[in-house]
Design a protein around this motif. Structure first.
Motif, short mmCIF file in Angstrom:
data_model
loop_
_atom_site.label_atom_id
_atom_site.label_comp_id
_atom_site.label_asym_id
_atom_site.label_seq_id
_atom_site.Cartn_x
_atom_site.Cartn_y
_atom_site.Cartn_z
N SER A 40 -9.33 -20.97 -22.82
CA SER A 40 -8.36 -20.00 -23.32
C SER A 40 -9.06 -18.73 -23.76
N ASP A 50 0.60 -19.40 -28.92
CA ASP A 50 1.96 -19.95 -28.98
C ASP A 50 2.60 -19.87 -27.62
N LYS A 51 2.95 -21.00 -27.07
CA LYS A 51 3.74 -20.95 -25.85
C LYS A 51 5.21 -20.90 -26.25
N THR A 52 6.03 -20.38 -25.37
CA THR A 52 7.43 -20.20 -25.76
C THR A 52 8.25 -21.42 -25.38
N LYS A 82 7.92 -13.03 -27.05
CA LYS A 82 6.90 -13.49 -26.10
C LYS A 82 7.47 -13.61 -24.69
N MET A 114 6.20 -15.38 -20.85
CA MET A 114 5.19 -16.34 -20.39
C MET A 114 5.41 -16.76 -18.95
N GLU A 131 3.74 -19.77 -16.03
CA GLU A 131 2.83 -20.89 -15.84
C GLU A 131 2.75 -21.11 -14.34
N VAL A 134 -1.74 -20.61 -17.60
CA VAL A 134 -0.65 -20.14 -18.46
C VAL A 134 -0.98 -18.73 -18.90
N VAL A 147 0.47 -15.69 -21.42
CA VAL A 147 1.43 -15.33 -22.45
C VAL A 147 1.17 -13.89 -22.87
#
Lengths: 367, 367
Positions: free
Chosen positions: B45, B120-122, B222, B224, B226, B231, B233
């Motif tokens: 990440s 933070d993923k949504t 946000k 996003m 994938e 991923v 964001v």
């Protein structure tokens, strides 16, 4: 002046000579490209007083003449006429250059041709010929070792020595030396000149037919090639070049034979870490391998590279950039490295033959 | 943490996430790449707090764990391990990361994983899907019109409006507007968000399979995607976007149909001269052609471009860059240009359909 030329020819010619347009000058004429028409030829010339490039193309000529166009602007504009079959160039009564293509026309402000410096071509005092690819090869093996330091201007060039149909090229920057040689043809009596590194690089860019022969002509302060209706002239550097033969040692206590790529890869990885530590890499040379190591705040690298070795074990440190540059240029599958002790220069040569040689000074470290 | 991964996988993953490494930061953790191992997965990440990229690859896991490596250095180093089948990554008792490959090893200083910001993923609040190539198409048609001016930060993004299975993207910089739309699938209830231009460009770089579908997910702040175990964001821009529908005029007095390439080429040539004059080009629109002209100290360009025209003749001036940008993006063989007078915006649309639209403000000149 009134001519019609082919758009592609014109665009390519402008691109070639553009390399010699001066970029930092207080003299606007040096930012220009001179156009001169004689018979069925349009000759484009540019110079920054160090190098000069001339290129001649065919023209349908209605009136001869000459002028100087603003180089950068003309180059940009002409690039957009590449697909035009016919481009007409005319000097108007008011002195402007008119460019006509399709149903359109452009007028450019120009400068008088008389203000443009003469490009002196040399007589055939000294000369030699070789294949373009052979010239590029000796240059690629050496030019990276030229100095960029203004304090010894003579080292900002490559030494060209011609002797008995052999061309030797040498570059030195105070920490390293690169040497390469090649057979040549039609060599005149022995001579040696120092050609600015930048000019050497530009010559390589002009040579685009590897299998064709190229003739170099030189006189006291100039060096010139002519290829494919392109003429390239550079001034030579004046002064005494270092007596390189005196520098190259010939007594060694350790000889290493190593796969060029494996040592280079290892050194490049070490460099990632060594960057923060002035590129310092340490080589511990043992019977079967070199241990390559580097240390910095970010971490440390430690690799073994398999070798064949004769002579004494040795620990020695280098600026990894110099080693990498030399190994990249060498090109062979295997090279020999010759060493004496940790304060004497190391020498890298091909596994067989004597076609090139690199000398690199070590960095002194506490044992 | 102790794992073995494939060198190529690792190198490619690092390259992908590197785009989100912060380059200008006072917080060193944001210059890092977080490695975290769970089960048979290594997730890498990186984030600069505006965008975040995560990529997961397979690992042979002997011990789970996580750490943060210096991003730039790790990326450079790992690039040189591309050809290694097996690369071992181990956190040592002293906290350093050990990288083992072949018979070699490297130790890197690392930072604690706990300091790395959470990405933070949504949740799936708002969403839509479309082919990757369709997404790239609406973006390429619009993103260049985003503002780069800090004074109105909301205009530094693209407006994404989703309504009844249609995505509309709008970008405005105060002098021009770009609008494009595309059918989408599986759209949630209508929503609109403003995505930073930089994030939009990075998303396009990640999408490397044109024929594959991609799902966008968004919640209040946000946005996003994938794709392929990557991923991405980004935070959204907050504020009210310009009410673009109000800006686009619909009453015109002149309609021009023109070959896109011929007008673009002509404008590009005029730009060479116009550059010195703030890119000002003048269009004189007559029954059968547009006369494109530009003037500056260096010279002047004058070209005719054949058109079909309905309505009144008109003389109008533009910043040629804006016209060229729009014509480049449009892509069709022919476009329609709609005009009213020399102070009202011109609108460029496809010859048929309404898939995109460009609006450009003219420059006022003395008639």
């Amino acid at each position: 002046m009134k001519i019609i030329v082919n758009g592609t020819d014109l665009s390519q010619a402008v691109m070639k000579v553009s390399k010699a347009i001066s970029v930092k000058t207080t003299n606007p004429i040096l930012e220009g490209i001179k156009l001169s028409v004689k018979g069925d030829n349009l000759t484009l010339s540019a110079t920054d007083m160090e190098i000069a490039i001339e290129k001649t193309i065919r023209s349908d000529t209605f009136m001869e003449g000459s002028t100087v166009v603003p180089g950068k602007l003309f180059a940009e504009f002409v690039k957009k006429l590449e697909n035009e079959d016919q481009v007409e160039l005319v000097i108007e009564p008011d002195g402007k250059l008119k460019i006509v293509y399709g149903s359109s026309q452009v007028f450019l402000s120009v400068l008088p041709a008389e203000q443009f410096p003469n490009i002196d071509k040399t007589s055939k005092e000294n000369a030699f010929s070789l294949l373009q690819k052979d010239f590029k090869d000796v240059i690629n093996k050496t030019v990276f070792s030229c100095s960029t330091d203004e304090s010894r201007p003579i080292l900002k060039g490559c030494l060209f020595e011609v002797n008995e149909n052999e061309l030797t090229v040498v570059a030195i920057d105070g920490f390293r030396l690169a040497y390469a040689k090649k057979k040549v043809k039609n060599a005149s009596s022995p001579f040696s000149v120092v050609v600015p590194a930048r000019a050497v690089a530009e010559i390589c860019r002009i040579l685009d037919n590897d299998e064709e022969e190229i003739t170099f002509i030189s006189e006291r302060n100039k060096f010139m090639i002519e290829v494919d209706e392109t003429v390239f002239v550079t001034r030579l550097l004046e002064g005494n070049f270092v007596n390189y033969k005196q520098i190259i040692p010939d007594d060694f206590l350790t000889t290493v034979r190593v796969g060029r790529a494996s040592l280079l890869n290892s050194l490049e990885r070490a460099t990632v870490v060594a960057k923060e530590a002035k590129n310092l890499v340490k080589l511990d040379i043992k019977e079967k391998y070199i241990n390559v190591s580097a240390n910095s705040e970010s971490g440390n690298v430690n690799e073994n590279v398999i070798i064949n070795m004769e002579g004494k074990d040795l620990s020695i440190a280098f600026n990894s950039k110099y080693l990498c540059d030399a190994l990249k240029a060498a090109g062979d599958e295997f090279v020999n490295i010759y060493l004496k002790n940790n304060i004497s220069p190391c020498v890298i040569k091909p596994y067989s033959g004597e076609d090139y040689l690199y000398l690199i000074l070590p960095i002194r470290i506490n044992a």
